[in-house]
Write a protein that holds these residues in place. Structure first.
Motif, PDB file in Angstrom:
ATOM      1  N   ALA A 279      54.246  83.496   0.924  1.00  0.00           N
ATOM      2  CA  ALA A 279      53.498  82.588   1.786  1.00  0.00           C
ATOM      3  C   ALA A 279      52.502  83.339   2.654  1.00  0.00           C
ATOM      4  O   ALA A 279      52.744  84.479   3.071  1.00  0.00           O
ATOM      5  N   GLY A 280      51.376  82.689   2.929  1.00  0.00           N
ATOM      6  CA  GLY A 280      50.369  83.277   3.803  1.00  0.00           C
ATOM      7  C   GLY A 280      49.224  83.896   3.020  1.00  0.00           C
ATOM      8  O   GLY A 280      48.961  83.534   1.872  1.00  0.00           O
ATOM      9  N   ARG A 281      48.535  84.861   3.630  1.00  0.00           N
ATOM     10  CA  ARG A 281      47.392  85.533   3.025  1.00  0.00           C
ATOM     11  C   ARG A 281      47.545  87.041   3.228  1.00  0.00           C
ATOM     12  O   ARG A 281      48.074  87.481   4.249  1.00  0.00           O
ATOM     13  N   SER A 282      47.067  87.821   2.281  1.00  0.00           N
ATOM     14  CA  SER A 282      47.208  89.272   2.361  1.00  0.00           C
ATOM     15  C   SER A 282      46.003  89.973   1.751  1.00  0.00           C
ATOM     16  O   SER A 282      45.444  89.502   0.760  1.00  0.00           O
ATOM     17  N   THR A 283      45.627  91.092   2.351  1.00  0.00           N
ATOM     18  CA  THR A 283      44.594  91.967   1.772  1.00  0.00           C
ATOM     19  C   THR A 283      45.186  93.333   1.440  1.00  0.00           C
ATOM     20  O   THR A 283      44.451  94.302   1.244  1.00  0.00           O
ATOM     21  N   ARG A 284      46.514  93.413   1.365  1.00  0.00           N
ATOM     22  CA  ARG A 284      47.151  94.699   1.060  1.00  0.00           C
ATOM     23  C   ARG A 284      46.829  95.140  -0.358  1.00  0.00           C
ATOM     24  O   ARG A 284      46.587  94.313  -1.246  1.00  0.00           O
ATOM     25  N   PRO A 285      46.882  96.444  -0.614  1.00  0.00           N
ATOM     26  CA  PRO A 285      46.594  96.937  -1.966  1.00  0.00           C
ATOM     27  C   PRO A 285      47.665  96.545  -2.973  1.00  0.00           C
ATOM     28  O   PRO A 285      48.827  96.272  -2.616  1.00  0.00           O
ATOM     29  N   ALA A 286      47.287  96.544  -4.229  1.00  0.00           N
ATOM     30  CA  ALA A 286      48.196  96.155  -5.300  1.00  0.00           C
ATOM     31  C   ALA A 286      49.450  97.021  -5.324  1.00  0.00           C
ATOM     32  O   ALA A 286      50.547  96.528  -5.596  1.00  0.00           O
ATOM     33  N   SER A 287      49.321  98.303  -5.031  1.00  0.00           N
ATOM     34  CA  SER A 287      50.477  99.203  -5.094  1.00  0.00           C
ATOM     35  C   SER A 287      51.553  98.808  -4.096  1.00  0.00           C
ATOM     36  O   SER A 287      52.756  98.824  -4.417  1.00  0.00           O
ATOM     37  N   ALA A 288      51.165  98.419  -2.873  1.00  0.00           N
ATOM     38  CA  ALA A 288      52.140  98.017  -1.854  1.00  0.00           C
ATOM     39  C   ALA A 288      52.787  96.691  -2.242  1.00  0.00           C
ATOM     40  O   ALA A 288      54.007  96.508  -2.103  1.00  0.00           O
ATOM     41  N   LEU A 289      51.989  95.762  -2.724  1.00  0.00           N
ATOM     42  CA  LEU A 289      52.520  94.466  -3.153  1.00  0.00           C
ATOM     43  C   LEU A 289      53.477  94.632  -4.325  1.00  0.00           C
ATOM     44  O   LEU A 289      54.539  94.003  -4.368  1.00  0.00           O
ATOM     45  N   ARG A 290      53.116  95.495  -5.266  1.00  0.00           N
ATOM     46  CA  ARG A 290      53.949  95.721  -6.446  1.00  0.00           C
ATOM     47  C   ARG A 290      55.332  96.240  -6.036  1.00  0.00           C
ATOM     48  O   ARG A 290      56.359  95.815  -6.583  1.00  0.00           O
ATOM     49  N   ALA A 291      55.379  97.144  -5.072  1.00  0.00           N
ATOM     50  CA  ALA A 291      56.657  97.703  -4.625  1.00  0.00           C
ATOM     51  C   ALA A 291      57.534  96.628  -3.975  1.00  0.00           C
ATOM     52  O   ALA A 291      58.740  96.558  -4.224  1.00  0.00           O
ATOM     53  N   ASP A 292      56.932  95.792  -3.154  1.00  0.00           N
ATOM     54  CA  ASP A 292      57.692  94.725  -2.508  1.00  0.00           C
ATOM     55  C   ASP A 292      58.209  93.714  -3.528  1.00  0.00           C
ATOM     56  O   ASP A 292      59.360  93.259  -3.457  1.00  0.00           O
ATOM     57  N   ILE A 293      57.353  93.336  -4.469  1.00  0.00           N
ATOM     58  CA  ILE A 293      57.741  92.349  -5.471  1.00  0.00           C
ATOM     59  C   ILE A 293      58.852  92.898  -6.360  1.00  0.00           C
ATOM     60  O   ILE A 293      59.798  92.182  -6.716  1.00  0.00           O
ATOM     61  N   ALA A 294      58.779  94.165  -6.690  1.00  0.00           N
ATOM     62  CA  ALA A 294      59.838  94.787  -7.491  1.00  0.00           C
ATOM     63  C   ALA A 294      61.172  94.754  -6.750  1.00  0.00           C
ATOM     64  O   ALA A 294      62.226  94.499  -7.344  1.00  0.00           O
ATOM     65  N   ALA A 295      61.130  94.982  -5.433  1.00  0.00           N
ATOM     66  CA  ALA A 295      62.366  94.948  -4.640  1.00  0.00           C
ATOM     67  C   ALA A 295      62.966  93.546  -4.639  1.00  0.00           C
ATOM     68  O   ALA A 295      64.190  93.386  -4.744  1.00  0.00           O
ATOM     69  N   LEU A 296      62.132  92.523  -4.552  1.00  0.00           N
ATOM     70  CA  LEU A 296      62.631  91.146  -4.583  1.00  0.00           C
ATOM     71  C   LEU A 296      63.187  90.799  -5.961  1.00  0.00           C
ATOM     72  O   LEU A 296      64.221  90.144  -6.084  1.00  0.00           O
ATOM     73  N   THR A 297      62.485  91.212  -6.994  1.00  0.00           N
ATOM     74  CA  THR A 297      62.914  90.907  -8.359  1.00  0.00           C
ATOM     75  C   THR A 297      64.261  91.545  -8.672  1.00  0.00           C
ATOM     76  O   THR A 297      65.078  90.963  -9.394  1.00  0.00           O
ATOM     77  N   ARG A 298      64.515  92.722  -8.117  1.00  0.00           N
ATOM     78  CA  ARG A 298      65.768  93.439  -8.374  1.00  0.00           C
ATOM     79  C   ARG A 298      66.924  92.948  -7.524  1.00  0.00           C
ATOM     80  O   ARG A 298      68.075  93.348  -7.749  1.00  0.00           O
ATOM     81  N   ALA A 299      66.663  92.094  -6.542  1.00  0.00           N
ATOM     82  CA  ALA A 299      67.676  91.782  -5.525  1.00  0.00           C
ATOM     83  C   ALA A 299      68.861  90.983  -6.064  1.00  0.00           C
ATOM     84  O   ALA A 299      69.971  91.123  -5.553  1.00  0.00           O
ATOM     85  N   GLY A 300      68.646  90.130  -7.049  1.00  0.00           N
ATOM     86  CA  GLY A 300      69.726  89.298  -7.548  1.00  0.00           C
ATOM     87  C   GLY A 300      70.213  89.729  -8.913  1.00  0.00           C
ATOM     88  O   GLY A 300      69.560  90.521  -9.602  1.00  0.00           O
ATOM     89  N   ASP A 301      71.366  89.212  -9.313  1.00  0.00           N
ATOM     90  CA  ASP A 301      71.885  89.512 -10.644  1.00  0.00           C
ATOM     91  C   ASP A 301      70.950  88.990 -11.730  1.00  0.00           C
ATOM     92  O   ASP A 301      70.794  89.612 -12.782  1.00  0.00           O
ATOM     93  N   ILE A 302      70.342  87.826 -11.476  1.00  0.00           N
ATOM     94  CA  ILE A 302      69.308  87.292 -12.365  1.00  0.00           C
ATOM     95  C   ILE A 302      67.987  87.409 -11.626  1.00  0.00           C
ATOM     96  O   ILE A 302      67.840  86.858 -10.531  1.00  0.00           O
ATOM     97  N   PRO A 303      67.013  88.130 -12.163  1.00  0.00           N
ATOM     98  CA  PRO A 303      65.753  88.322 -11.447  1.00  0.00           C
ATOM     99  C   PRO A 303      65.111  86.998 -11.044  1.00  0.00           C
ATOM    100  O   PRO A 303      65.143  86.012 -11.790  1.00  0.00           O
ATOM    101  N   ALA A 304      64.547  86.983  -9.842  1.00  0.00           N
ATOM    102  CA  ALA A 304      63.902  85.784  -9.321  1.00  0.00           C
ATOM    103  C   ALA A 304      62.483  85.652  -9.855  1.00  0.00           C
ATOM    104  O   ALA A 304      61.786  86.645 -10.079  1.00  0.00           O
ATOM    105  N   LEU A 305      62.056  84.408 -10.063  1.00  0.00           N
ATOM    106  CA  LEU A 305      60.642  84.141 -10.281  1.00  0.00           C
ATOM    107  C   LEU A 305      59.907  84.419  -8.975  1.00  0.00           C
ATOM    108  O   LEU A 305      60.375  84.040  -7.895  1.00  0.00           O
TER     109      LEU A 305
END
Length: 347
Positions: free
Chosen positions: A53-79
Motif C-alpha cells: 500500500a502507498g507509493r514508493s520511489t525506492r530502487p528495485a533492489s531494496a523492494l526485491r529484498a523486502d518482497i522476498a522476505a514476505l514471500t518466504r514468511a509462510g509455509d505457502i508463499p504469499a501472493l
C-alpha cells in the motif's frame, strides 16, 4: 491446468488445517516502504496474500529484498500485489519504474503500443517478485459522465467510453502482463464507471442501470476470455442485480452473475474491505465472511490490523457451518490454483 499441477493443488489443499485454509483467503495491506513487519502475520495467520500500500520511489533492489522476505514468511508463499495501473494510480515510481500513462491515454494508442507498455511494466514487476497486479481497470466511463465519476473518471483510470473498445484493450492488456509473469485482476466488477460517488469515502454508491445484459460487462467478459487470473468485486450497490447487498457481499452478483452466467472459474478478489466506507456496514470480523459466503475467494483489506479479526471470523463461521466450511475449502482451492499458476507451489 495439467493433471500434474491439479494434483499439486489438491495435495497442498488436503494438507491444510481449517485455520490454514481460512488464512489463505486473506490479502492484507502493508506499507510499501516498510512491509516486513507483516511477515509475522503471514506466518502466524497463514495469510494468502500481501498488498503493498502507498507509493514508493525506492530502487528495485531494496523492494526485491523486502518482497522476498514476505514471500518466504509462510509455509505457502504469499501472493504479493500492488496497484500499478499507471497515471495517478502507480505504487512504484522512480528510476527503476518509469511513469506510466493513464489508462485513458493508453486507450488512444494502438494495440501494439499498449501491449509494449504493459509488457515492459510487467517485466519490471516480475523482476522484483510481484505476482499479482490489481489491474487492469475494466470499467467504462460514459462521455457524459467523465470526471464526474469520482473513483475512475476523475483520475482517468478508464481505457475509454465505449465498452467494445475498452474490451479490445482489456483483451490486449491481460496476456501482455500475464505472459511476463504478473497475473492480472479485472476491476471493479460489475463496473464503477457510471457511479457518482466513491466507495472509499461513501456508504451509498449506486449504479441503478447495471443489469445482467449490461453492455458495460463486455470488458470483463473480454478479460475473462483472455485468461485473467482474477476479478475484483466492487463495493457499490447494483439494485437491478441485488436489492439487498453491496456487490462484495452479494451472492447473486458474485456467484450468480460472475460465476454462473459469465462462467468465470478463476480467483475472485474483493475491493478493500477495511478502510473503505462502503464495506463498513458490518463489523470488521464479519466482512471477509460475507464476501466468502457470496462466492468470493480472497478478501482484501489495506489495514494490517484487520488480519486477526477477519481470520478469526472465517475460522469461527467455518466451525459453525459445514456449508461455509466447504465454501472456505473451495475458495482456498481457487487461491492455491492462482499460486500454482504464479509458480509459488512446489510439490
Amino acid at each position: 491446468m495439467s493433471p500434474t499441477r491439479a494434483d499439486c493443488v489438491s495435495k497442498t489443499l488436503a494438507g491444510l488445517s481449517r485455520e490454514e485454509r481460512a488464512g489463505q483467503l486473506l490479502m492484507i495491506g502493508t506499507p510499501v516502504d516498510a512491509p516486513r513487519p507483516l511477515a509475522r502475520d503471514i506466518d502466524a495467520l497463514h495469510l494468502g496474500g500481501v498488498f503493498l500500500a502507498g507509493r514508493s520511489t525506492r530502487p528495485a533492489s531494496a523492494l526485491r529484498a523486502d518482497i522476498a522476505a514476505l514471500t518466504r514468511a509462510g509455509d505457502i508463499p504469499a501472493l504479493v500485489s500492488l496497484d500499478q495501473e499507471g497515471g495517478s494510480v502507480q505504487t512504484l515510481k522512480g528510476p527503476d519504474f518509469p511513469l506510466l500513462p493513464s489508462a485513458q491515454r493508453l486507450g488512444t494508442k494502438s494495440q501494439t503500443e499498449l501491449r509494449g507498455t504493459v509488457r515492459e511494466s510487467a517485466r519490471r514487476l516480475d523482476a522484483i517478485g510481484i505476482t499479482l497486479n490489481l489491474a487492469p481497470v475494466a470499467d467504462t466511463v460514459p462521455d457524459d459522465v467523465g470526471a464526474a465519476n469520482p473513483p475512475i473518471g476523475a483520475f482517468r483510470r478508464q481505457y475509454g467510453s465505449d465498452p467494445a473498445k475498452v474490451a479490445e484493450d482489456i483483451a490486449t492488456v491481460v496476456p501482455a502482463s500475464q505472459d511476463q509473469g504478473v497475473l492480472t485482476v479485472l476491476k471493479h466488477f460489475p463496473g464503477l464507471g457510471r457511479v457518482r460517488a466513491n466507495t472509499d469515502v461513501s456508504k451509498d454508491v449506486v449504479d441503478a442501470q447495471a443489469d445482467a445484459a449490461d453492455p458495460y460487462l463486455q470488458p470483463f467478459v473480454a478479460g475473462i476470455k483472455a485468461g485473467s487470473a482474477a476479478v475484483m468485486i466492487s463495493s457499490a450497490r447494483y439494485p437491478k442485480l441485488d436489492r439487498s447487498n453491496i456487490a462484495a457481499y452479494s451472492k447473486p452478483i458474485v456467484t450468480g452473475l460472475l460465476r454462473e452466467r459469465l462462467g468465470f472459474q478463476g480467483m475472485v478478489v474483493s475491493d478493500d474491505l477495511g478502510a473503505a466506507d462502503a464495506a463498513a456496514i458490518v463489523p470488521v470480523g464479519e466482512r471477509a465472511v460475507k464476501f466468502v459466503a457470496a462466492g468470493g475467494d480472497l478478501a482484501l483489506t489495506i489495514r494490517p490490523q484487520d488480519a486477526e479479526p477477519m481470520a478469526a471470523g472465517l475460522i469461527a463461521e467455518a466451525g459453525r457451518s459445514p456449508e461455509f466450511d466447504a465454501r472456505v475449502t473451495d475458495a482456498a482451492r481457487h487461491v492455491l490454483t492462482v499460486k500454482d499458476r504464479a509458480g509459488l507451489l512446489h510439490c
